[in-house]
Design a protein around this motif. Structure first.
Motif, short mmCIF file in Angstrom:
data_model
loop_
_atom_site.label_atom_id
_atom_site.label_comp_id
_atom_site.label_asym_id
_atom_site.label_seq_id
_atom_site.Cartn_x
_atom_site.Cartn_y
_atom_site.Cartn_z
N LYS A 221 35.40 -6.32 9.85
CA LYS A 221 34.49 -7.39 9.41
C LYS A 221 34.86 -7.88 8.01
N ASN A 222 35.15 -6.93 7.13
CA ASN A 222 35.53 -7.32 5.77
C ASN A 222 36.81 -8.14 5.76
N LYS B 91 35.95 -11.64 6.88
CA LYS B 91 35.17 -12.36 5.87
C LYS B 91 35.98 -12.70 4.62
N SER C 130 35.38 -15.74 1.87
CA SER C 130 34.84 -15.42 0.55
C SER C 130 35.80 -15.85 -0.55
#
Length: 324
Positions: free
Chosen positions: A306-307, A310, A314
């Protein structure tokens, strides 16, 4: 129509494999998934060999063969070398799955041996040995091909020599090759998994009895939960390997038992060709399914994934805010 569907599905699986295996290598290499370095070594090496299969079998073979049929890659020596590399990468992937299963068997069932065997040094040594032996074993595959035709003194394409099916020496080699991959990995993975499950079930029953006698009631056990997660990961990886290699395994048995040749690809409607291509497609799919296994069984892997998804967004937001 069936052959075109197989080819289309194979290409889709091949694209998916590249992305997912790169994601595995990056995420596991960061060592933030809560896995030991020993397990991480095996999982990363499996992802790397799967990526090598994608490069050799997909980019250099399938894509080049479909879209650039008369390129220099179709010259017989390069075609033979490409085939040897494909089989070496596939063998490495299969036997690293066996090595991973054996490592988990030792870690769970052999506590005394675990201290000496389940280390990153041993894992690195096992990975190196498996890779070297796979390359040596498949060096002989280079010599089973002959040119399909010669133009301007240049040999083109690869056709399997007739003596590969008639020579006793080649028959013995092909029997040994087929036994080592995928037959023997099938047997070893099933055996190791059966022994591992048996040990875990016996140990869990013993721990439950001890807890009941000491506390009068059953309580949650962190050790049992840890074993359960290890068992799920082990069976998901090895079980998918067995299931998705089964068609390829059946193809090898069919060719030798029925005394027929491997498909040349000249007749796309031939049932033997469809069987072989389906086996290859599922063999490719066995690699790209591993990321979903990790995501389904490892919470920290899901978090890192997920990071990673993202992060580009971001980064864009931060650059936008900085430019204002």
């Amino acid at each position: 129509m069936a052959s075109e569907l197989v080819k289309s599905n194979t290409r889709e699986v091949q694209c998916l494999r590249e992305e997912t295996n790169l994601a595995i290598i990056v995420i596991l290499s960061r060592r933030r998934c809560g896995l030991s370095r020993c397990i991480t070594y095996y999982l990363v090496s499996m992802a790397v060999t799967d990526l090598l299969v994608m490069i050799t079998a997909v980019i250099l073979s399938r894509i080049a063969g479909i879209y650039f049929p008369s390129s220099f890659l179709s010259i017989t020596p390069l075609c033979s070398l490409r085939s040897s590399l494909i089989y070496a990468a596939i063998d490495s992937s299969a036997w690293l799955t066996v090595a991973f299963s054996f490592d988990r068997f030792v870690a769970i069932c052999c506590q005394k041996l675990k201290i000496r065997y389940c280390t990153q040094m041993t894992a690195g040594l096992v990975i190196a040995i498996v890779s070297i032996l796979s390359c040596i074993k498949n060096t002989f595959m280079y010599f089973i091909y002959e040119p399909m035709y010669i133009g301007n003194n240049v040999p083109w394409y690869c056709g399997i020599k007739l003596e590969f099916y008639t020579s006793i020496a080649w028959a013995v080699y092909d029997l040994i090759r087929s036994t080592l991959t995928p037959c023997l990995p099938f047997i070893l993975i099933l055996l190791l998994n059966a022994l591992t499950v048996r040990h875990i079930l016996v140990a869990n029953r013993a721990r439950k009895r001890l807890q009941t006698r000491s506390n009068g009631k059953r309580q949650s056990d962190a050790e049992m939960e840890k074993r359960r997660k290890s068992m799920i990961l082990l069976f998901a990886v090895s079980g998918s390997f067995i299931l998705l290699y089964s068609v390829f395994f059946v193809t090898v048995l069919y060719v030798r038992i029925s005394n027929v040749a491997y498909s040349s690809g000249s007749d796309f409607t031939e049932s033997k060709f469809i069987l072989e291509e389906t086996g290859y497609m599922l063999q490719f799919f066995s690699s790209c399914i591993n990321p979903f296994i990790y995501a389904g069984t490892q919470g920290k892997f899901r978090e890192e994934l997920k990071n990673g998804v993202k992060y580009p967004f971001s980064l864009i937001v931060k650059l936008y805010q900085f430019s204002r």
